[in-house]
Design a protein around this motif. Structure first.
Motif, short mmCIF file in Angstrom:
data_model
loop_
_atom_site.label_atom_id
_atom_site.label_comp_id
_atom_site.label_asym_id
_atom_site.label_seq_id
_atom_site.Cartn_x
_atom_site.Cartn_y
_atom_site.Cartn_z
N ARG A 159 0.84 -0.91 -0.10
CA ARG A 159 -0.04 0.22 -0.24
C ARG A 159 0.99 1.09 -0.04
NH1 ARG A 159 -4.19 -1.69 4.54
NH2 ARG A 159 -5.61 -0.05 3.79
N GLU A 160 1.98 1.21 0.71
CA GLU A 160 2.87 2.51 0.82
C GLU A 160 3.46 2.67 -0.55
OE1 GLU A 160 5.64 2.07 3.97
OE2 GLU A 160 4.14 2.40 5.47
N ILE B 243 -6.38 7.86 -1.84
CA ILE B 243 -7.18 7.74 -0.57
C ILE B 243 -7.60 6.19 -0.21
CG2 ILE B 243 -9.13 8.37 0.60
CD1 ILE B 243 -8.59 11.12 -1.19
N ALA B 244 -8.34 5.63 -1.27
CA ALA B 244 -8.78 4.32 -1.06
C ALA B 244 -7.87 3.14 -0.62
CB ALA B 244 -9.54 3.91 -2.14
N THR B 245 -6.62 3.56 -1.24
CA THR B 245 -5.60 2.26 -0.88
C THR B 245 -5.19 2.56 0.45
OG1 THR B 245 -4.80 2.22 -3.24
CG2 THR B 245 -3.13 1.65 -1.79
N ALA B 246 -5.12 3.90 0.94
CA ALA B 246 -4.76 3.99 2.43
C ALA B 246 -5.68 3.35 3.47
CB ALA B 246 -4.57 5.30 2.75
N PHE B 247 -7.05 3.15 2.89
CA PHE B 247 -7.92 2.77 3.83
C PHE B 247 -8.59 1.60 3.56
CE2 PHE B 247 -7.89 7.39 4.38
CZ PHE B 247 -7.83 7.34 5.80
N ALA B 248 -8.73 0.95 2.43
CA ALA B 248 -9.33 -0.04 1.82
C ALA B 248 -8.34 -1.51 1.63
CB ALA B 248 -10.06 0.04 0.75
N ASP B 249 -8.74 -2.82 2.14
CA ASP B 249 -7.74 -3.92 1.78
C ASP B 249 -8.48 -4.88 1.23
OD1 ASP B 249 -6.07 -6.17 3.80
OD2 ASP B 249 -5.32 -5.09 2.15
N SER B 250 -9.93 -4.62 0.76
CA SER B 250 -10.85 -5.68 0.52
C SER B 250 -10.04 -6.36 -0.98
CB SER B 250 -12.29 -5.33 0.15
OG SER B 250 -12.42 -4.39 -1.06
N TYR C 21 -11.52 -4.21 -3.81
CA TYR C 21 -11.10 -3.10 -4.22
C TYR C 21 -9.67 -3.41 -4.98
CZ TYR C 21 -8.18 0.84 -4.00
OH TYR C 21 -7.60 2.20 -4.35
N LYS D 165 -5.94 -7.48 6.84
CA LYS D 165 -6.90 -7.67 8.17
C LYS D 165 -6.86 -9.03 8.36
CE LYS D 165 -9.78 -3.51 6.50
NZ LYS D 165 -10.85 -3.09 6.03
#
Length: 151
Positions: A6-7, A68-75, A78, A138
């Motif tokens: 993600r980073e 933004i989505a990559t920072a918060f989503a891990d599904s 996505y 997660k």
């Protein structure tokens, strides 16, 4: 050390956006020196190019939303959508690079920048694919024991 896809993705999208902005700025720099710029179509009002402006807005906003989505989503969903988005942008960059080769005169500094952006995009494809294939963050158990602070 764990690989943080993600980073890497956020950094690559940021570099891509900065490069795209710089590409636009390079195209407009002649105006600041009283020179003309290449025109794709003549327009006499903003209404005539509103469609282009909306497309450009979308082209810039989608990567910002992806950051933004990559920072918060891990599904998984996505990750699949994100990988498709990176492929779309790589195809668009390749097409734009090819089209720029037919602009007269050819501005080689723009071609070099577009080639760099294509490389960033391809690297983004690879990292997005690796993230797609990696286990979800997660629910993962911590495997390293917590250490005491040495205050």
């Amino acid at each position: 050390m764990a690989i943080n896809y993600r980073e890497k993705i956020i950094a690559l999208w940021t570099v891509f956006l900065l490069g795209t902005l710089f590409h636009t700025q390079l195209g407009l720099m002649p105006l600041f020196h009283s020179l003309s710029v290449a025109e794709s179509q003549k327009a006499t009002s903003m209404n005539e190019i509103s469609g282009i402006m909306w497309l450009m807005l979308g082209f810039f906003v989608l990567p910002m939303l992806a950051i933004i989505a990559t920072a918060f989503a891990d599904s998984k969903r996505y990750r699949v959508i994100h990988f498709g988005l990176t492929i779309f942008y790589s195809v668009m960059n390749l097409l734009h690079l090819i089209v720029d080769l037919f602009v007269t005169p050819i501005f080689w500094y723009q071609i070099a920048l577009m080639a760099l952006l294509l490389g960033v995009g391809l690297l983004l494809n690879v990292v997005a694919y690796q993230w797609l294939r990696s286990p979800h963050e997660k629910g993962r158990q911590w495997t390293e024991p917590l250490t005491q602070s040495h205050l």
